[in-house]
Scaffold this motif. Structure first.
Motif, mmCIF file in Angstrom:
data_model
loop_
_atom_site.group_PDB
_atom_site.id
_atom_site.type_symbol
_atom_site.label_atom_id
_atom_site.label_comp_id
_atom_site.label_asym_id
_atom_site.label_seq_id
_atom_site.Cartn_x
_atom_site.Cartn_y
_atom_site.Cartn_z
ATOM 1 N N VAL A 235 4.000 0.588 1.982
ATOM 2 C CA VAL A 235 3.335 0.894 0.720
ATOM 3 C C VAL A 235 1.849 0.602 0.853
ATOM 4 O O VAL A 235 1.449 -0.423 1.413
ATOM 5 C CB VAL A 235 3.947 0.072 -0.436
ATOM 6 C CG1 VAL A 235 3.179 0.291 -1.729
ATOM 7 C CG2 VAL A 235 5.410 0.430 -0.622
ATOM 8 N N LEU A 236 1.055 1.503 0.349
ATOM 9 C CA LEU A 236 -0.395 1.343 0.361
ATOM 10 C C LEU A 236 -0.781 0.148 -0.503
ATOM 11 O O LEU A 236 -0.242 -0.047 -1.586
ATOM 12 C CB LEU A 236 -1.030 2.618 -0.184
ATOM 13 C CG LEU A 236 -2.478 2.898 0.141
ATOM 14 C CD1 LEU A 236 -2.676 3.086 1.637
ATOM 15 C CD2 LEU A 236 -2.935 4.151 -0.581
ATOM 16 N N GLU A 237 -1.713 -0.653 -0.007
ATOM 17 C CA GLU A 237 -2.128 -1.862 -0.736
ATOM 18 C C GLU A 237 -3.010 -1.560 -1.934
ATOM 19 O O GLU A 237 -3.153 -2.390 -2.822
ATOM 20 C CB GLU A 237 -2.870 -2.829 0.211
ATOM 21 C CG GLU A 237 -2.009 -3.400 1.310
ATOM 22 C CD GLU A 237 -1.896 -2.480 2.533
ATOM 23 O OE1 GLU A 237 -2.762 -1.594 2.700
ATOM 24 O OE2 GLU A 237 -0.941 -2.641 3.297
ATOM 25 N N ASP A 238 -3.615 -0.404 -1.997
ATOM 26 C CA ASP A 238 -4.537 -0.051 -3.076
ATOM 27 C C ASP A 238 -3.747 0.326 -4.334
ATOM 28 O O ASP A 238 -3.315 1.464 -4.506
ATOM 29 C CB ASP A 238 -5.433 1.100 -2.632
ATOM 30 C CG ASP A 238 -6.554 1.386 -3.609
ATOM 31 O OD1 ASP A 238 -6.429 1.035 -4.802
ATOM 32 O OD2 ASP A 238 -7.551 1.974 -3.185
ATOM 33 N N GLN A 239 -3.557 -0.657 -5.214
ATOM 34 C CA GLN A 239 -2.745 -0.460 -6.413
ATOM 35 C C GLN A 239 -3.303 0.638 -7.314
ATOM 36 O O GLN A 239 -2.552 1.344 -7.972
ATOM 37 C CB GLN A 239 -2.620 -1.773 -7.188
ATOM 38 C CG GLN A 239 -1.566 -1.744 -8.272
ATOM 39 C CD GLN A 239 -0.163 -1.603 -7.719
ATOM 40 O OE1 GLN A 239 0.229 -2.321 -6.816
ATOM 41 N NE2 GLN A 239 0.605 -0.674 -8.257
ATOM 42 N N ARG A 240 -4.620 0.803 -7.333
ATOM 43 C CA ARG A 240 -5.214 1.866 -8.164
ATOM 44 C C ARG A 240 -4.683 3.228 -7.776
ATOM 45 O O ARG A 240 -4.329 4.033 -8.627
ATOM 46 C CB ARG A 240 -6.739 1.908 -8.014
ATOM 47 C CG ARG A 240 -7.533 0.774 -8.517
ATOM 48 C CD ARG A 240 -9.018 0.903 -8.116
ATOM 49 N NE ARG A 240 -9.185 1.416 -6.768
ATOM 50 C CZ ARG A 240 -9.871 2.509 -6.422
ATOM 51 N NH1 ARG A 240 -10.500 3.205 -7.322
ATOM 52 N NH2 ARG A 240 -9.955 2.897 -5.173
#
Length: 183
Positions: free
Chosen positions: A113-118
């Motif tokens: 999962v990509l760490e960039d929550q936005r």
């Protein structure tokens, strides 16, 4: 990246799954509205929105799990941007559906999962506020539509019920970010 995504998405979906292409195109239109909160990542979101359901294309459906099949296609056939591939693989809390299918370990290993929550939230927002026909909607009717289409006791129905609180929270975070930004 966006023009390429439209070309690839249209080639894979428009003739074989026109409703799925209409949805993907609508999700991409929603993504265009989020540029003011994403800045330089707006193009990445638009590309991911366009391609998020590409794994439904019959010729790509190796596992039958569209986030995994789509991400593998983009990685293997197109050497696509790693963040783009990870967004497609994990869109709309796909890890929960992967768990229902016994594919969670495989999905996590290949496409963390990509760490960039936005960005993660933004793609959830775009997908979960767009109807199957590409029209805008709100999250509650969309969740009800998915459950109704597949049935609450189906694999997808169970997944969407498990994911619903996370989906609602992601949509709320995006809506709050939009409300905080001047138009």
């Amino acid at each position: 990246m966006v023009a390429w995504a439209i070309q690839v998405g249209e080639a894979e979906l428009s003739s074989v799954l026109p409703r799925r292409w209409a949805h993907s195109h609508g999700v991409a239109r929603r993504a265009a509205d989020l540029g003011r909160i994403l800045g330089g990542d707006a193009g990445l979101l638009a590309a991911a929105a366009t391609l998020h359901d590409i794994g439904y294309a019959p010729r790509l459906a190796a596992t039958g799990f569209h986030p995994l099949d789509g991400a593998r296609f983009l990685r293997d056939a197109h050497s696509a941007d790693r963040r783009l591939v990870r967004l497609v693989a994990n869109h709309s809390f796909a890890l929960l559906e992967a768990e229902e299918r016994g594919l969670r370990d495989r999905l996590e290993a290949e496409f963390p999962v990509l760490e960039d929550q936005r960005l993660v939230d933004a793609l959830v927002y775009c997908d979960m506020t767009t109807t199957p026909y590409g029209e805008g909607t709100s999250v509650e009717p969309r969740l009800a539509e998915i459950t109704g289409r597949y049935g609450s006791d189906s694999l997808v129905g169970r997944f969407i019920q498990r994911a619903a609180p996370e989906i609602r929270a992601a949509v709320q975070r995006v809506e709050a970010a939009l409300a905080a930004q001047p138009r």
